[in-house]
Enzyme design. Structure first.
Site, mmCIF file in Angstrom:
data_model
loop_
_atom_site.group_PDB
_atom_site.id
_atom_site.type_symbol
_atom_site.label_atom_id
_atom_site.label_comp_id
_atom_site.label_asym_id
_atom_site.label_seq_id
_atom_site.Cartn_x
_atom_site.Cartn_y
_atom_site.Cartn_z
ATOM 1 N N HIS A 34 -21.330 7.235 -27.940
ATOM 2 C CA HIS A 34 -20.161 8.117 -28.007
ATOM 3 C C HIS A 34 -20.601 9.565 -28.151
ATOM 4 O O HIS A 34 -19.967 10.476 -27.616
ATOM 5 C CB HIS A 34 -19.281 7.752 -29.207
ATOM 6 C CG HIS A 34 -18.673 6.388 -29.136
ATOM 7 N ND1 HIS A 34 -19.066 5.357 -29.961
ATOM 8 C CD2 HIS A 34 -17.713 5.875 -28.328
ATOM 9 C CE1 HIS A 34 -18.353 4.273 -29.679
ATOM 10 N NE2 HIS A 34 -17.537 4.555 -28.683
ATOM 11 N N GLN A 58 -6.233 -5.074 -26.689
ATOM 12 C CA GLN A 58 -7.354 -5.404 -25.804
ATOM 13 C C GLN A 58 -8.294 -6.438 -26.424
ATOM 14 O O GLN A 58 -9.302 -6.793 -25.822
ATOM 15 C CB GLN A 58 -8.110 -4.146 -25.381
ATOM 16 C CG GLN A 58 -8.911 -3.453 -26.463
ATOM 17 C CD GLN A 58 -9.526 -2.155 -25.957
ATOM 18 O OE1 GLN A 58 -8.837 -1.142 -25.849
ATOM 19 N NE2 GLN A 58 -10.805 -2.172 -25.634
HETATM 20 O O1 PAF Z 1 -14.246 1.525 -24.105
HETATM 21 C C1 PAF Z 1 -13.536 1.626 -25.138
HETATM 22 O O2 PAF Z 1 -13.981 2.041 -26.195
HETATM 23 C C2 PAF Z 1 -12.076 1.206 -25.065
HETATM 24 O O3 PAF Z 1 -11.884 0.148 -24.182
HETATM 25 C C3 PAF Z 1 -11.131 2.368 -24.732
HETATM 26 C C4 PAF Z 1 -11.424 2.958 -23.371
HETATM 27 C C5 PAF Z 1 -11.265 3.448 -25.788
HETATM 28 C C6 PAF Z 1 -9.676 1.884 -24.737
HETATM 29 O O4 PAF Z 1 -9.296 1.409 -25.985
#
Ligand code: PAF
Length: 271
Positions: A34, A58
């Site tokens: 990140h 998700q």
């Molecule tokens: O890749 C991720 O961290 C997640 O899938 C995202 C793009 C932030 C969506 O929640």
């Protein structure tokens, strides 16, 4: 660094901004992968904004959601240290005031590869990314190539729904031994951590996808798939751990140019 928790608060903040905005959406649990996205967003734009939102829709596995290693305090410090000018950290009720009645569905790619093993996962990803892009209205949004299928789906969605933001792909960040950085790596025990870099190594080996999958199984991975798509070789495989949360699922991919041919391979057998 500005920390905005409410949607109305964010909207007021956004309306007052001038200059370009680079956006890094995250689930929290920030790591050096990140960091590279945030640094890039800060370098390319007048302001880098990070979202911290552990998106429940998700996660097809409730255990995976419950054990996701995110700490707001640590994530805020990390985002600021990498050059973020603002963080959007909304709560679940604010993002899903509709109760997830409205969702983005894609076919067929969402049902393949990771989608075949994680029902509903990509609908949750695409829905939250669309919500966030509509709220944040970035000039550019940054996504890592580690989640390559996700990246392809987000690119396609942005095009299909005429999203004005540019979708910027950023290279996978790896540990010194080649393991792709992931928040889930923190859940590996010592034996699992020692095994994990073999996933990247196996992807680069000559032979068919099936041979690579067999080699990974022999090493102790529980393989979901090894496949060639998008000019890359991709894989998802789990490593059993002794922790109460059970196994840790890893994904990775490399461009086909990095897959060694049989003639330049020193060993040949990925195991
Ligand atoms: O890749 C991720 O961290 C997640 O899938 C995202 C793009 C932030 C969506 O929640």
């Amino acid at each position: 660094m500005n920390v905005l928790r409410g949607i109305d608060e964010w909207r007021r903040f956004r309306a007052a901004l001038t200059g370009s905005l680079g956006f890094v959406p995250t689930l929290g649990g920030l790591h050096e992968g990140h960091a590279a996205l945030i640094q890039r967003a800060a370098a390319d734009n007048d302001l880098a904004v990070v979202s911290l939102f552990l998106n429940p829709t998700q996660f097809n596995d409730p255990g995976d959601l419950a054990s996701y290693p995110a700490s707001l305090e640590d994530d805020l410090a990390h985002a600021e240290a990498q050059g973020a000018g603002a963080v959007l950290a909304p709560d679940r009720e604010a993002i899903y005031a509709d109760g997830f009645r409205y969702k983005v569905e894609e076919a067929p790619l969402s049902g393949e590869l990771c989608g075949a093993h994680r029902p509903g996962h990509f609908s949750g990803v695409l829905t939250v990314v669309l919500k966030l892009l509509n709220l944040v209205k970035p000039d550019r949004a940054y996504f890592g190539e580690k989640d390559y299928q996700q990246l392809e789906l987000i690119r396609g969605m942005a095009e299909a729904f005429f999203i004005d933001s540019e979708i910027v792909a950023c290279p996978t960040v790896r540990d010194a031994d080649g393991l792709a950085l992931s928040s889930r790596n923190a859940r590996l025990d010592a034996a699992g951590r020692a095994l994990a870099p073999r996933l990247r190594e196996a992807l680069a080996c000559p032979g068919s996808d099936g041979q690579v999958a067999d080699a990974l199984s022999r090493l102790g991975f529980d393989v979901d798939y090894v496949a060639t798509r998008f000019g890359r070789r991709l894989a998802a495989a789990s490593i059993p751990t002794r922790s109460p949360e059970g196994s840790v699922r890893l994904i990775d991919n490399i461009p086909l140019e990095r897959v060694r041919s049989a003639s330049d391979a020193s060993g040949g057998d990925p195991s």
